[in-house]
Structure formats: C-alpha cells, structure tokens
Design a protein around this motif. Structure first.
Motif, PDB file in Angstrom:
ATOM      1  N   THR A   1       0.876  -1.167   0.000  1.00  0.00           N
ATOM      2  CA  THR A   1       0.000   0.000   0.000  1.00  0.00           C
ATOM      3  C   THR A   1       0.914   1.217   0.000  1.00  0.00           C
ATOM      4  O   THR A   1       1.708   1.404   0.930  1.00  0.00           O
ATOM      5  CB  THR A   1      -0.919   0.009   1.237  1.00  0.00           C
ATOM      6  N   LEU A   2       0.816   2.025  -1.041  1.00  0.00           N
ATOM      7  CA  LEU A   2       1.681   3.188  -1.174  1.00  0.00           C
ATOM      8  C   LEU A   2       1.059   4.454  -0.589  1.00  0.00           C
ATOM      9  O   LEU A   2       1.766   5.360  -0.160  1.00  0.00           O
ATOM     10  CB  LEU A   2       2.024   3.419  -2.650  1.00  0.00           C
ATOM     11  N   LEU A   3      -0.265   4.527  -0.587  1.00  0.00           N
ATOM     12  CA  LEU A   3      -0.976   5.693  -0.057  1.00  0.00           C
ATOM     13  C   LEU A   3      -2.237   5.198   0.635  1.00  0.00           C
ATOM     14  O   LEU A   3      -2.978   4.385   0.070  1.00  0.00           O
ATOM     15  CB  LEU A   3      -1.350   6.647  -1.212  1.00  0.00           C
ATOM     16  N   LEU A   4      -2.469   5.689   1.833  1.00  0.00           N
ATOM     17  CA  LEU A   4      -3.675   5.333   2.586  1.00  0.00           C
ATOM     18  C   LEU A   4      -4.713   6.447   2.482  1.00  0.00           C
ATOM     19  O   LEU A   4      -4.355   7.628   2.440  1.00  0.00           O
ATOM     20  CB  LEU A   4      -3.327   5.126   4.061  1.00  0.00           C
ATOM     21  N   PRO A   5      -6.013   6.101   2.505  1.00  0.00           N
ATOM     22  CA  PRO A   5      -7.047   7.138   2.494  1.00  0.00           C
ATOM     23  C   PRO A   5      -6.921   8.085   3.692  1.00  0.00           C
ATOM     24  O   PRO A   5      -7.247   9.266   3.588  1.00  0.00           O
ATOM     25  CB  PRO A   5      -8.357   6.353   2.542  1.00  0.00           C
ATOM     26  N   ALA A   6      -6.420   7.597   4.801  1.00  0.00           N
ATOM     27  CA  ALA A   6      -6.274   8.424   6.003  1.00  0.00           C
ATOM     28  C   ALA A   6      -5.309   9.594   5.786  1.00  0.00           C
ATOM     29  O   ALA A   6      -5.345  10.567   6.536  1.00  0.00           O
ATOM     30  CB  ALA A   6      -5.780   7.563   7.161  1.00  0.00           C
ATOM     31  N   GLN A   7      -4.497   9.531   4.744  1.00  0.00           N
ATOM     32  CA  GLN A   7      -3.574  10.628   4.446  1.00  0.00           C
ATOM     33  C   GLN A   7      -4.302  11.812   3.797  1.00  0.00           C
ATOM     34  O   GLN A   7      -3.722  12.882   3.637  1.00  0.00           O
ATOM     35  CB  GLN A   7      -2.424  10.130   3.563  1.00  0.00           C
ATOM     36  N   GLY A   8      -5.573  11.610   3.396  1.00  0.00           N
ATOM     37  CA  GLY A   8      -6.407  12.699   2.915  1.00  0.00           C
ATOM     38  C   GLY A   8      -6.053  13.241   1.540  1.00  0.00           C
ATOM     39  O   GLY A   8      -6.424  14.355   1.209  1.00  0.00           O
ATOM     40  N   GLN A   9      -5.370  12.463   0.711  1.00  0.00           N
ATOM     41  CA  GLN A   9      -5.007  12.926  -0.628  1.00  0.00           C
ATOM     42  C   GLN A   9      -5.728  12.087  -1.673  1.00  0.00           C
ATOM     43  O   GLN A   9      -6.082  10.941  -1.442  1.00  0.00           O
ATOM     44  CB  GLN A   9      -3.498  12.827  -0.832  1.00  0.00           C
ATOM     45  N   SER A  10      -5.919  12.682  -2.832  1.00  0.00           N
ATOM     46  CA  SER A  10      -6.475  11.934  -3.958  1.00  0.00           C
ATOM     47  C   SER A  10      -5.426  11.900  -5.062  1.00  0.00           C
ATOM     48  O   SER A  10      -4.482  12.695  -5.073  1.00  0.00           O
ATOM     49  CB  SER A  10      -7.783  12.559  -4.445  1.00  0.00           C
ATOM     50  N   VAL A  11      -5.592  10.974  -6.001  1.00  0.00           N
ATOM     51  CA  VAL A  11      -4.614  10.784  -7.068  1.00  0.00           C
ATOM     52  C   VAL A  11      -5.136  11.418  -8.348  1.00  0.00           C
ATOM     53  O   VAL A  11      -6.225  11.086  -8.811  1.00  0.00           O
ATOM     54  CB  VAL A  11      -4.327   9.282  -7.289  1.00  0.00           C
ATOM     55  N   GLY A  12      -4.356  12.334  -8.905  1.00  0.00           N
ATOM     56  CA  GLY A  12      -4.721  12.975 -10.167  1.00  0.00           C
ATOM     57  C   GLY A  12      -4.190  12.211 -11.358  1.00  0.00           C
ATOM     58  O   GLY A  12      -4.881  12.014 -12.349  1.00  0.00           O
ATOM     59  N   GLU A  13      -2.954  11.756 -11.301  1.00  0.00           N
ATOM     60  CA  GLU A  13      -2.318  10.987 -12.375  1.00  0.00           C
ATOM     61  C   GLU A  13      -1.511   9.872 -11.741  1.00  0.00           C
ATOM     62  O   GLU A  13      -0.963  10.038 -10.649  1.00  0.00           O
ATOM     63  CB  GLU A  13      -1.375  11.870 -13.192  1.00  0.00           C
ATOM     64  N   LEU A  14      -1.404   8.761 -12.471  1.00  0.00           N
ATOM     65  CA  LEU A  14      -0.641   7.613 -11.984  1.00  0.00           C
ATOM     66  C   LEU A  14       0.030   6.955 -13.171  1.00  0.00           C
ATOM     67  O   LEU A  14      -0.606   6.766 -14.207  1.00  0.00           O
ATOM     68  CB  LEU A  14      -1.587   6.624 -11.288  1.00  0.00           C
ATOM     69  N   ALA A  15       1.320   6.612 -13.043  1.00  0.00           N
ATOM     70  CA  ALA A  15       2.033   5.969 -14.149  1.00  0.00           C
ATOM     71  C   ALA A  15       3.151   5.095 -13.583  1.00  0.00           C
ATOM     72  O   ALA A  15       3.590   5.280 -12.447  1.00  0.00           O
ATOM     73  CB  ALA A  15       2.623   7.022 -15.087  1.00  0.00           C
ATOM     74  N   VAL A  16       3.582   4.156 -14.418  1.00  0.00           N
ATOM     75  CA  VAL A  16       4.767   3.356 -14.120  1.00  0.00           C
ATOM     76  C   VAL A  16       5.760   3.651 -15.230  1.00  0.00           C
ATOM     77  O   VAL A  16       5.451   3.447 -16.408  1.00  0.00           O
ATOM     78  CB  VAL A  16       4.453   1.841 -14.060  1.00  0.00           C
ATOM     79  N   ARG A  17       6.933   4.165 -14.841  1.00  0.00           N
ATOM     80  CA  ARG A  17       7.973   4.506 -15.809  1.00  0.00           C
ATOM     81  C   ARG A  17       9.320   4.077 -15.259  1.00  0.00           C
ATOM     82  O   ARG A  17       9.658   4.420 -14.120  1.00  0.00           O
ATOM     83  CB  ARG A  17       8.009   6.017 -16.070  1.00  0.00           C
ATOM     84  N   ASP A  18      10.078   3.371 -16.068  1.00  0.00           N
ATOM     85  CA  ASP A  18      11.439   2.976 -15.695  1.00  0.00           C
ATOM     86  C   ASP A  18      11.500   2.304 -14.332  1.00  0.00           C
ATOM     87  O   ASP A  18      12.380   2.588 -13.524  1.00  0.00           O
ATOM     88  CB  ASP A  18      12.381   4.183 -15.726  1.00  0.00           C
ATOM     89  N   GLY A  19      10.540   1.446 -14.042  1.00  0.00           N
ATOM     90  CA  GLY A  19      10.549   0.696 -12.789  1.00  0.00           C
ATOM     91  C   GLY A  19      10.103   1.483 -11.571  1.00  0.00           C
ATOM     92  O   GLY A  19      10.259   1.017 -10.443  1.00  0.00           O
ATOM     93  N   ALA A  20       9.551   2.666 -11.759  1.00  0.00           N
ATOM     94  CA  ALA A  20       9.087   3.488 -10.630  1.00  0.00           C
ATOM     95  C   ALA A  20       7.625   3.849 -10.823  1.00  0.00           C
ATOM     96  O   ALA A  20       7.147   3.995 -11.940  1.00  0.00           O
ATOM     97  CB  ALA A  20       9.920   4.763 -10.522  1.00  0.00           C
ATOM     98  N   VAL A  21       6.931   4.021  -9.706  1.00  0.00           N
ATOM     99  CA  VAL A  21       5.550   4.493  -9.720  1.00  0.00           C
ATOM    100  C   VAL A  21       5.611   6.005  -9.528  1.00  0.00           C
ATOM    101  O   VAL A  21       6.238   6.487  -8.584  1.00  0.00           O
ATOM    102  CB  VAL A  21       4.737   3.861  -8.569  1.00  0.00           C
ATOM    103  N   THR A  22       4.981   6.742 -10.437  1.00  0.00           N
ATOM    104  CA  THR A  22       4.904   8.193 -10.286  1.00  0.00           C
ATOM    105  C   THR A  22       3.434   8.581 -10.171  1.00  0.00           C
ATOM    106  O   THR A  22       2.572   7.951 -10.782  1.00  0.00           O
ATOM    107  CB  THR A  22       5.540   8.942 -11.469  1.00  0.00           C
ATOM    108  N   ALA A  23       3.183   9.600  -9.375  1.00  0.00           N
ATOM    109  CA  ALA A  23       1.798  10.029  -9.174  1.00  0.00           C
ATOM    110  C   ALA A  23       1.753  11.520  -8.869  1.00  0.00           C
ATOM    111  O   ALA A  23       2.710  12.095  -8.355  1.00  0.00           O
ATOM    112  CB  ALA A  23       1.157   9.256  -8.025  1.00  0.00           C
ATOM    113  N   THR A  24       0.618  12.105  -9.201  1.00  0.00           N
ATOM    114  CA  THR A  24       0.304  13.462  -8.780  1.00  0.00           C
ATOM    115  C   THR A  24      -0.740  13.325  -7.678  1.00  0.00           C
ATOM    116  O   THR A  24      -1.818  12.776  -7.898  1.00  0.00           O
ATOM    117  CB  THR A  24      -0.269  14.299  -9.941  1.00  0.00           C
TER     118      THR A  24
END
Length: 191
Positions: free
Chosen positions: A128-151
């Motif tokens: 689990t990379l992000l929990l709902p309890a952190q109060g954030q939402s995800v705008g963009e999500l991608a996998v590039r060069d073996g890494a997860v990137t998100a806004t």
C-alpha cells in the motif's frame, strides 16, 4: 578534333539493341541477388554459452479480479487510475491501482495499491503506497522505468471545499531493499 590512330570499332557505337541487352543483363543480376541471400550472421566468441529461451512475462494482474482492502461502508469502491510495469526487476509486471470510495460528491481520498499475481493465482495486494487516512487523492498515476509516479492532490486547510483540492505534489515510489521507498517530498505546489 583530333583523330584516332586506331581503326573505328563497331562495338563502340551503342545502338538500341545494345541498351536492351544491357538492361536485360542487369535485371537478371538484380533478380539473382534477390533470390540468393547469405545465411544469417552467427558470430560468437570462444566460451559463449548457448542462449536459452526465456518465457515471456504474463499479463499484468487484473485489478477487477483483486480484493482491495478499501473500507467504503454502504458505497462501492472505484478504481480511478491504474498502470502496469515491472517494479521489482523480476521480469513480471505488477499493477498499480488508485482506488477510492465512490462518493456522490466531493473528492474522496484515495489509496494506492501494488498488485501481483503468480501463475494461475488471483491478483493480491502486496503493498500500500498511499492510505485514504492521508487525505489525498490521485490525479495521475504511471509506471515509468521501474518506478511508480503520481500526482497527489490535497488541501491546505479544512476551510478548502472538498470539491476543489488546492495542493498538488509529484511523488515517486521505487522498489529498494525489499520495499517501496517514496522519493523525498518536493514542496507542495498550488493547483
């Protein structure tokens, strides 16, 4: 004009038959070259080991077939973003999914999960990379060069309406030392 001491030779004057014969001969050479090809190159060095076939990686885990550990009460959960790629270097793709409760209004907080599946096994959440309890939402999500990137979108204060996050942050998670490590947080940017 200077005259030649040699007698005129008949074949030095090209006529239509000469050009036709030349064209036919060239066509025959080109056709023969197209048919007769050399064998494929097989260069090797002394001590080279024969190559063995490597099985192609299977498809990325299907988020719809997984049970996400998101508690939504009376409403259903919804996957808002997903991306796939090999995150741990084992040659098999993982799926990263951003999910949230399907609330009727506002911007409910998201969770981000990493799923994997073995041959013939149902996909399962392995991180689990992000929990709902952190109060954030995800705008963009991608996998590039073996890494997860998100806004990630968030709020600067409780006074900001839940419809309109006013903070934006770019983050990255990378598999290191047997776990996902989040990149150092950059300064939050206003949306």
């Amino acid at each position: 004009m200077q005259t030649s001491d040699l007698p005129d030779l008949a074949h030095t004057h090209a006529g239509p038959m000469h050009w036709l014969a030349t064209a036919v001969a060239m066509a025959a050479v080109v056709a023969a070259a197209g048919v007769l090809q050399p064998d494929a190159a097989t260069a090797s060095q002394p001590g080279d080991q024969p190559r063995t076939a490597v099985a192609a990686p299977g498809p990325a885990p299907d988020v719809a077939a997984a049970e996400l550990p998101l508690q939504c009460g009376a409403v259903q959960s919804v996957v808002t973003e997903e991306a796939a790629g090999d995150l741990d270097g084992d040659g098999r793709p993982e799926t990263v999914a951003a999910a949230r409760c399907d609330a009727g209004s506002g911007t409910p907080p998201s969770a981000v999960y990493v799923l994997t599946a073995g041959p013939g096994k149902a996909p399962r959440v392995v991180a689990t990379l992000l929990l709902p309890a952190q109060g954030q939402s995800v705008g963009e999500l991608a996998v590039r060069d073996g890494a997860v990137t998100a806004t990630l979108l968030g709020y600067s204060s409780a006074d900001v309406p839940s419809c309109c996050p006013d903070l934006r942050e770019r983050v990255e998670w990378r598999w290191q030392g047997g776990k996902f490590v989040r990149s150092p947080q950059a300064a939050a940017l206003g949306v």
